[in-house]
Motif scaffolding. Structure first.
Motif, PDB file in Angstrom:
ATOM      1  N   GLY A  75       1.312  -1.676   0.175  1.00  0.00           N
ATOM      2  CA  GLY A  75      -0.078   0.073   0.218  1.00  0.00           C
ATOM      3  C   GLY A  75       0.568   1.596  -0.342  1.00  0.00           C
ATOM      4  N   VAL A  76       2.125   1.037  -0.241  1.00  0.00           N
ATOM      5  CA  VAL A  76       2.647   2.481  -0.403  1.00  0.00           C
ATOM      6  C   VAL A  76       4.373   2.411  -1.346  1.00  0.00           C
ATOM      7  N   LEU A  77       3.693   3.549  -2.377  1.00  0.00           N
ATOM      8  CA  LEU A  77       4.734   3.033  -3.185  1.00  0.00           C
ATOM      9  C   LEU A  77       5.414   4.644  -2.756  1.00  0.00           C
ATOM     10  N   LEU A  78       6.418   5.056  -2.482  1.00  0.00           N
ATOM     11  CA  LEU A  78       7.185   6.889  -2.970  1.00  0.00           C
ATOM     12  C   LEU A  78       8.551   6.980  -3.648  1.00  0.00           C
ATOM     13  N   VAL A  79       8.205   7.763  -4.221  1.00  0.00           N
ATOM     14  CA  VAL A  79       9.420   7.925  -5.550  1.00  0.00           C
ATOM     15  C   VAL A  79      10.360   9.716  -5.879  1.00  0.00           C
ATOM     16  N   PHE A  80      10.922   9.309  -5.379  1.00  0.00           N
ATOM     17  CA  PHE A  80      11.802  10.249  -5.120  1.00  0.00           C
ATOM     18  C   PHE A  80      12.876  10.713  -6.614  1.00  0.00           C
ATOM     19  N   GLN A  81      12.685  11.764  -7.065  1.00  0.00           N
ATOM     20  CA  GLN A  81      12.869  12.547  -8.532  1.00  0.00           C
ATOM     21  C   GLN A  81      13.952  13.947  -7.530  1.00  0.00           C
ATOM     22  N   ALA A  82      14.896  13.906  -8.374  1.00  0.00           N
ATOM     23  CA  ALA A  82      15.989  15.116  -8.091  1.00  0.00           C
ATOM     24  C   ALA A  82      14.898  16.257  -7.954  1.00  0.00           C
ATOM     25  N   GLY A  83      15.157  17.259  -6.862  1.00  0.00           N
ATOM     26  CA  GLY A  83      14.765  18.245  -7.099  1.00  0.00           C
ATOM     27  C   GLY A  83      14.616  18.555  -5.657  1.00  0.00           C
ATOM     28  N   GLU A  84      14.546  20.510  -5.640  1.00  0.00           N
ATOM     29  CA  GLU A  84      14.899  20.759  -4.282  1.00  0.00           C
ATOM     30  C   GLU A  84      13.588  20.289  -3.279  1.00  0.00           C
ATOM     31  N   PRO A  85      13.800  19.799  -1.519  1.00  0.00           N
ATOM     32  CA  PRO A  85      12.697  19.517  -1.229  1.00  0.00           C
ATOM     33  C   PRO A  85      11.905  20.751  -1.301  1.00  0.00           C
ATOM     34  N   LEU A  86      10.602  20.520  -0.532  1.00  0.00           N
ATOM     35  CA  LEU A  86       9.444  21.479  -0.371  1.00  0.00           C
ATOM     36  C   LEU A  86       9.578  22.548   0.656  1.00  0.00           C
ATOM     37  N   GLY A  87       9.706  21.957   1.937  1.00  0.00           N
ATOM     38  CA  GLY A  87      10.447  22.338   2.830  1.00  0.00           C
ATOM     39  C   GLY A  87       9.137  22.965   3.470  1.00  0.00           C
ATOM     40  N   ARG A  88       8.386  22.466   3.792  1.00  0.00           N
ATOM     41  CA  ARG A  88       6.630  22.932   4.137  1.00  0.00           C
ATOM     42  C   ARG A  88       5.840  22.135   5.294  1.00  0.00           C
ATOM     43  N   GLY A  89       6.392  22.105   5.430  1.00  0.00           N
ATOM     44  CA  GLY A  89       6.286  21.004   6.930  1.00  0.00           C
ATOM     45  C   GLY A  89       6.050  22.168   7.564  1.00  0.00           C
ATOM     46  N   PRO A  90       5.402  21.228   8.969  1.00  0.00           N
ATOM     47  CA  PRO A  90       4.525  19.997   8.965  1.00  0.00           C
ATOM     48  C   PRO A  90       3.200  20.371   8.555  1.00  0.00           C
ATOM     49  N   GLU A  91       3.073  21.739   7.970  1.00  0.00           N
ATOM     50  CA  GLU A  91       1.152  21.825   7.763  1.00  0.00           C
ATOM     51  C   GLU A  91       1.182  20.656   6.122  1.00  0.00           C
TER      52      GLU A  91
END
Length: 110
Positions: A42-58
């Protein structure tokens, strides 16, 4: 018109080091790493080259646990206090690139 049934299939997440991110999720949460992907039931996380979003914790990833006992085990592992809300209890942790991950369990009433 009735809307078609939906199921979330995967998340694409920007990362400075996609392979290291997939490795962290695999090692931390018992998922399987496949290059820049971390996957499990039930989990698929795909990481792609780029800058992290930096929007946590919302903006965060939420993993549902079966019960409070499981949450308490994770809280002990991460040395985090458990937040108890009206509907669920949770902890939040941060991955190596600053994304917030929430582990939560629904509160049950006796």
């Amino acid at each position: 018109m009735t809307a078609p049934a939906l199921a979330l299939d995967h998340l694409n997440i920007p990362a400075r080091d996609p392979i290291a991110q997939a490795r962290w999720y695999a090692e931390t949460f018992g998922l399987r790493q496949d290059e820049h992907r971390a996957r499990g039931p039930g989990v698929l996380l795909v990481f792609q080259a780029g800058e992290p979003l930096g929007r946590g914790p919302e903006l965060h990833l939420g993993f549902r646990l079966p019960d409070r006992g499981a949450l308490d085990q994770w809280a002990g592992r991460f040395e985090k206090p458990v937040y108890v809300g009206p509907e669920f209890s949770a902890i939040q942790v941060t991955d190596p690139e600053g994304n917030v991950v929430e582990l939560y369990a629904p509160n049950t009433t006796a």
